[in-house]
Motif scaffolding. Structure first.
Motif: not given
Length: 163
Positions: A31-40, A47-56, A128-137
């Motif tokens: 995960l090191a050096g990678r950034s992700f944004e939630s897709t679901g 909250v409407e209009g928000t996403v989760i962003r993670l940077r490792f 029961d919580v699952e966060i699906r993320l995709t890598e951000r360019a």
């Protein structure tokens, strides 16, 4: 004398080739050096209009954002578990729903969720919580650990053509 030097050289070279050196591909955190944004998200309504962003970051720091505040803390992987240490966060004046979402994400990350990484997709799960993320360019180089890049410096542009 030459025989002794040869033996010493062989021992030194053999010692250099054993074990997992820090930073070698075998010991590198995937995960090191990678950034992700939630897709679901399943099990929690964002909250409407928000996403989760993670940077490792490569130095073991996690930067996160769910709605309003910036979250950060140390991270490591323990098998299939994401381990996040104490989380610090900014204290922006958020509306209650965005503030609650920031608090929820901090708690989720501290809860030691499981992780699964595909080529560019990351799934974090706890209960029961699952966060699906995709890598951000990454288009910008962050100077402050901000996963949004809102206070970041743009990478240098290529030189303009003579046309």
């Amino acid at each position: 004398m030459i025989r002794l030097l040869s033996v010493c050289l062989i021992l030194v070279l053999a010692a250099c080739g054993t074990g997992d050196a820090v930073g070698s591909p075998q010991s590198e955190n995937p995960l090191a050096g990678r950034s992700f944004e939630s897709t679901g998200v399943t099990g929690r309504q964002l909250v409407e209009g928000t996403v989760i962003r993670l940077r490792f970051a490569r130095d073991g720091q996690l930067a996160a954002r769910a709605a309003c505040n910036h979250l950060s803390g140390d991270f490591s992987l323990d098998g299939e578990t994401l381990v996040v240490g104490e989380i610090t966060q900014t204290n922006m004046g958020c509306d209650p729903s965005r503030h609650a979402q920031d608090e929820w994400l901090a708690g989720f990350l501290r809860s030691r969720p499981t992780w699964r990484l595909g080529d560019t997709d990351l799934v974090l799960r706890q209960g029961d919580v699952e966060i699906r993320l995709t890598e951000r360019a990454e288009r910008r180089q962050s100077t402050d650990g901000d996963p949004d890049g809102t206070r970041s410096t743009r990478l240098p542009s290529p030189p303009a053509s003579a046309d």
